[in-house]
Design an enzyme around this catalytic site. Structure first.
Site, PDB file in Angstrom:
ATOM      1  N   ASN A   1       0.867  -1.021  -0.225  1.00 24.10           N
ATOM      2  CA  ASN A   1      -0.042  -0.167  -0.067  1.00 24.10           C
ATOM      3  C   ASN A   1       0.478   1.234   0.156  1.00 24.10           C
ATOM      4  O   ASN A   1       1.237   1.786   0.758  1.00 24.10           O
ATOM      5  CB  ASN A   1      -0.893  -0.566   1.351  1.00 24.10           C
TER       6      ASN A   1
ATOM      7  N   ARG B   1      -2.833  -2.194  -2.770  1.00 23.43           N
ATOM      8  CA  ARG B   1      -3.821  -1.012  -3.006  1.00 23.43           C
ATOM      9  C   ARG B   1      -4.315   0.165  -4.253  1.00 23.43           C
ATOM     10  O   ARG B   1      -2.651   0.458  -4.094  1.00 23.43           O
ATOM     11  CB  ARG B   1      -3.858  -0.619  -1.978  1.00 23.43           C
TER      12      ARG B   1
ATOM     13  N   HIS C   1     -12.287   4.392   0.256  1.00 24.73           N
ATOM     14  CA  HIS C   1     -12.548   2.985   0.779  1.00 24.73           C
ATOM     15  C   HIS C   1     -13.240   2.364   0.979  1.00 24.73           C
ATOM     16  O   HIS C   1     -13.634   1.137   1.837  1.00 24.73           O
ATOM     17  CB  HIS C   1     -13.480   3.851   2.439  1.00 24.73           C
TER      18      HIS C   1
ATOM     19  N   ARG D   1      -9.160  16.690   6.777  1.00 23.77           N
ATOM     20  CA  ARG D   1     -10.058  17.183   5.354  1.00 23.77           C
ATOM     21  C   ARG D   1     -11.220  17.824   5.669  1.00 23.77           C
ATOM     22  O   ARG D   1     -12.167  17.343   6.615  1.00 23.77           O
ATOM     23  CB  ARG D   1     -10.293  16.040   4.550  1.00 23.77           C
TER      24      ARG D   1
ATOM     25  N   GLU E   1      -8.663  -4.556   6.102  1.00 21.49           N
ATOM     26  CA  GLU E   1      -7.738  -4.044   4.384  1.00 21.49           C
ATOM     27  C   GLU E   1      -6.751  -5.273   3.706  1.00 21.49           C
ATOM     28  O   GLU E   1      -7.071  -5.937   2.864  1.00 21.49           O
ATOM     29  CB  GLU E   1      -7.532  -2.563   3.661  1.00 21.49           C
TER      30      GLU E   1
END
Length: 403
Positions: A10, A88, A177, A237, A381
């Site tokens: 990732n 990923r 996600h 964010r 994940e």
């Protein structure tokens, strides 16, 4: 092939996470994180049953980090057992609605999506290219964050903009996600023994955060949009903001587009609201000591999350469960409690004792038995990437890995 391993990679903009997952299932044999890549502080930490080992990369970038990973795997005598590599990839646009074996054509298609995820896809692509060069004999698989959400109906993914922007430039909501939401959707249905026809709202909460409505195992709506900026309040964010305010902010502060982008992506969210930190743990401690900015940040985070959960519920025929996952979702009993306090209209009730116990990897139900079930579910994940990689590479042991 039951002793085979899958290397999961990732790549972030300045980091590289990896895990060495057994195809037969179980915990990773080796995992780690390379940080501050391309700087003088670049380093890599390896974790295994034997403990942790930290090494300097002396200013190395992603290629140096991946070479270090491969060298460490070789030193542990595990490289010959690696049968495939899973990557990923944040954005696959409309091209990919599932994971795929990587070839030159797929690489080119991922590169074409860079403008949709300029902070993420270049790093993902770099990791793919370095790994393909370093391990050319192994099958490599791309697992896309956006793929799970390609099932959304057009009413959910279209913006109310001229259709030419969608048709000619791909301007639409994609969601992110997806790998986590897909895993948690299946895990929640299994944990709660839900019927085949069911509805779940999943809140994946971390420094990046999104919520998704899942109907019968399929994504039908989500909070993130064309980019990871839309939706919930996040670490740095802003999440949703009136587009008209952007022109106002730019004029008042004398910012160009790059300046506005930096403000909304890196200086807002929990950090901007609190004036203190983007780390939820720091904010909870500060709020308990009376820090007003920390209190405000947590209140806005919980309010916005609850509002989106309520909105996503309207994309479902029924709400059987609400699932919390991710670093904050799995560990912050306070934010779970604050969020559920806003969800009385959905019939949500919380068992305070059960909620307090679900931290540090402890999953389970936290509702009081009335209204929708509320669960804390640990995401995986890396495990999902390994599962897809094993399937596409034709490796054995899928049942054990899925379990």
């Amino acid at each position: 092939m039951t002793d085979s391993l899958i290397l999961v990679i990732n790549c972030g903009s300045s980091s590289l996470k990896f895990a060495l997952q057994p195809v037969a299932g179980g915990a990773p044999l080796l995992s780690g994180l390379a940080e501050c890549l391309g700087t003088a502080d670049a380093c890599i930490t390896f974790k295994s049953a034997a403990g942790k080992e930290r090494c300097s990369l002396e200013g190395g970038a992603h290629d140096a980090a991946l070479e270090s990973v491969i060298g460490h795997v070789r030193k542990q005598g595990l490289l010959d057992r690696v049968a495939a590599v899973g990557h990923r990839v944040v954005h696959g646009g409309e091209r990919f609605n599932g994971s795929v074996l990587i070839d030159d054509e797929v690489e080119t298609a991922i590169e074409a999506c860079i403008q949709l995820a300029p902070l993420h896809n270049p790093a993902n692509l770099l990791g793919i290219r370095v790994a393909r060069q370093a391990l050319p004999a192994l099958p490599q698989v791309a697992v896309f964050d956006t793929a799970f959400h390609q099932s959304m109906p057009r009413a959910a993914y279209l913006y109310a903009l001229p259709m030419t922007l969608y048709r000619e430039h791909g301007v639409r909501r994609y969601g992110m996600h997806g790998t986590s939401h897909r895993f948690v959707a299946a895990e929640t249905a299994s944990m709660l023994n839900l019927p085949a026809e069911h509805g779940i709202v999943i809140a994946h909460l971390g420094n990046g955060a999104s919520a998704t409505a899942v109907k019968n195992g399929v994504s039908v709506d989500t909070t993130m949009g064309m980019t990871p900026l839309e939706g919930l309040v996040m670490g740095t964010r802003s999440g949703d903001i009136d587009p008209g305010s952007i022109a106002y902010i730019a004029e008042r502060l004398g910012l160009d587009l790059a300046g506005v982008d930096t403000l909304l992506n890196k200086q807002s969210g929990l950090l901007g609201l609190s004036g203190l930190s983007n780390d939820c743990r720091t904010l909870e401690e500060a709020a308990a000591e009376g820090h007003e900015g920390a209190k405000i940040a947590l209140e806005v985070f919980a309010h916005r999350l609850a509002r989106h959960i309520g909105g996503l519920a309207m994309s479902l025929d029924r709400v059987d469960a609400i699932a919390f996952t991710g670093g904050i979702g799995e560990n912050s009993s306070l934010l779970r409690q604050m969020t559920c306090a806003h969800l009385k209209a959905l019939g949500v009730t919380l068992d305070s004792s059960a909620n307090q116990q679900c931290v540090r990897g402890q999953a389970g139900r936290i509702d009081a038995g009335q209204g929708p079930a509320v669960a804390v579910v640990a995401t995986d994940e890396e495990g999902m990437i390994a599962l897809d990689t094993a399937r596409l590479a034709g490796l054995a042991g899928l049942g054990a890995l899925a379990a």
